[in-house]
Design a protein around this motif. Sequence first.
Motif, PDB file in Angstrom:
ATOM      1  N   GLN A  97      43.030   9.475  29.008  1.00 22.54           N
ATOM      2  CA  GLN A  97      43.922   8.491  28.388  1.00 22.54           C
ATOM      3  C   GLN A  97      45.074   8.135  29.327  1.00 22.54           C
ATOM      4  O   GLN A  97      45.460   6.961  29.453  1.00 22.54           O
ATOM      5  CB  GLN A  97      44.456   9.043  27.065  1.00 22.54           C
TER       6      GLN A  97
ATOM      7  N   LYS B 120      43.780   5.911  32.069  1.00 22.22           N
ATOM      8  CA  LYS B 120      43.577   4.556  31.567  1.00 22.22           C
ATOM      9  C   LYS B 120      44.903   3.806  31.449  1.00 22.22           C
ATOM     10  O   LYS B 120      45.004   2.628  31.810  1.00 22.22           O
ATOM     11  CB  LYS B 120      42.874   4.607  30.212  1.00 22.22           C
ATOM     12  N   THR B 121      45.939   4.503  30.971  1.00 23.85           N
ATOM     13  CA  THR B 121      47.259   3.873  30.862  1.00 23.85           C
ATOM     14  C   THR B 121      47.816   3.508  32.226  1.00 23.85           C
ATOM     15  O   THR B 121      48.396   2.425  32.417  1.00 23.85           O
ATOM     16  CB  THR B 121      48.222   4.821  30.131  1.00 23.85           C
TER      17      THR B 121
ATOM     18  N   GLN C 169      46.046   0.403  33.459  1.00 23.88           N
ATOM     19  CA  GLN C 169      46.567  -0.798  32.800  1.00 23.88           C
ATOM     20  C   GLN C 169      47.944  -1.174  33.338  1.00 23.88           C
ATOM     21  O   GLN C 169      48.249  -2.358  33.535  1.00 23.88           O
ATOM     22  CB  GLN C 169      46.632  -0.566  31.297  1.00 23.88           C
ATOM     23  N   LEU C 170      48.788  -0.162  33.593  1.00 19.44           N
ATOM     24  CA  LEU C 170      50.114  -0.434  34.147  1.00 19.44           C
ATOM     25  C   LEU C 170      50.007  -1.023  35.549  1.00 19.44           C
ATOM     26  O   LEU C 170      50.754  -1.954  35.903  1.00 19.44           O
ATOM     27  CB  LEU C 170      50.923   0.866  34.177  1.00 19.44           C
TER      28      LEU C 170
ATOM     29  N   SER D   5      56.497   2.375  29.949  1.00 22.11           N
ATOM     30  CA  SER D   5      55.157   2.889  30.269  1.00 22.11           C
ATOM     31  C   SER D   5      55.233   4.036  31.270  1.00 22.11           C
ATOM     32  O   SER D   5      54.544   5.059  31.120  1.00 22.11           O
ATOM     33  CB  SER D   5      54.290   1.760  30.826  1.00 22.11           C
TER      34      SER D   5
ATOM     35  N   CYS E 211      54.015   7.876  30.608  1.00 18.06           N
ATOM     36  CA  CYS E 211      53.033   8.506  31.494  1.00 18.06           C
ATOM     37  C   CYS E 211      53.599   9.760  32.148  1.00 18.06           C
ATOM     38  O   CYS E 211      52.896  10.761  32.314  1.00 18.06           O
ATOM     39  CB  CYS E 211      52.581   7.514  32.561  1.00 18.06           C
TER      40      CYS E 211
END
Length: 315
Positions: A51, A54-55, A58-59, A91, A95
């Motif tokens: 996860q 994936k974050t 995307q960032l 974000s 993270c």
Amino acid sequence: MPDDRSEDFWQAAVVGGQQTGITEAHLRKLRNNRVLLSLSSVTDFTASAQQVAKTIQQLTLFVATHRRDYVQPGRCSEGERDAIEEQVAVSIKACTQNVAKLKDGAAADVKSAAAQPGRQQLATHRLGMVLLLSERLQAIGSVFDQCRSARFQQKAQQEAAAKRRRLSPMSLASSPPVGSRRQFPGAADVQQRLQFDESPASPDLELAPQQQAQLQQESLDLQRELLARGDAVNAVERSVREVATLSSLFSAQVMQQAEQIEQLYSEAVQATADIASGNVHLTKAIRYNTSTRKIMLVILLLASASLLFWDWFYS
């Protein structure tokens, strides 16, 4: 690149199954059950790491998409830039917290691996996953910090140029006359007081030149005061943004030191293992030295007894 031999392996398995009386359908069922078992055995640590990865991906895509609009002036407003900066900061913070939790879990695995030698490879793999995620997050943070530094430099240059234009003698000398329609921020009361100049001249409202000069001087003083207050507000806003930037840069520097901290930790663990191994070898050496001394003493005693016996025998 190595060839994929999965199909050959499956054909060999089918042939072997037919020889032992197992049908191909039964083999497919066993393979599907094995695949589903491997998918269902994903641990919480692996799911969290996936996860976070994936974050971060995307960032990275978000920063790459909005980087040009954020850096180049005129492509978006200051509000949109602030929204982009806030979204990226949130974000990165989320993270960072998740990576810290994963790091704590990996450290716990390392401690438990000392009592369970079979888990050492798993603990090392998880540490590698955490280090990889930290490096990716550090890279995207460095890229956005460069964009933010470029933005603040542009803004500082624009503010310095505007300040030079406002404080130049030509700008004061070319100030609009009394009754002009040009508006200054916060000077509505001065404009209301000077509205009589826009109306047709009348004997009752006509002022002396000295009074007009006094009103013009008051308007200039008010303009200078408003400009000074605007500069103070801009300075405070710039200071707040600089503090936020420095805080973000400090966080980025702390993240950059994560690799060094991990290396120091690994070296400390290795040094502890070396010291323990050295203690074992020293204990063995002391034991062997003690046994050697005993053997040498016995040999010397036997030799002395033999010499005394032969001396007595020949005498």
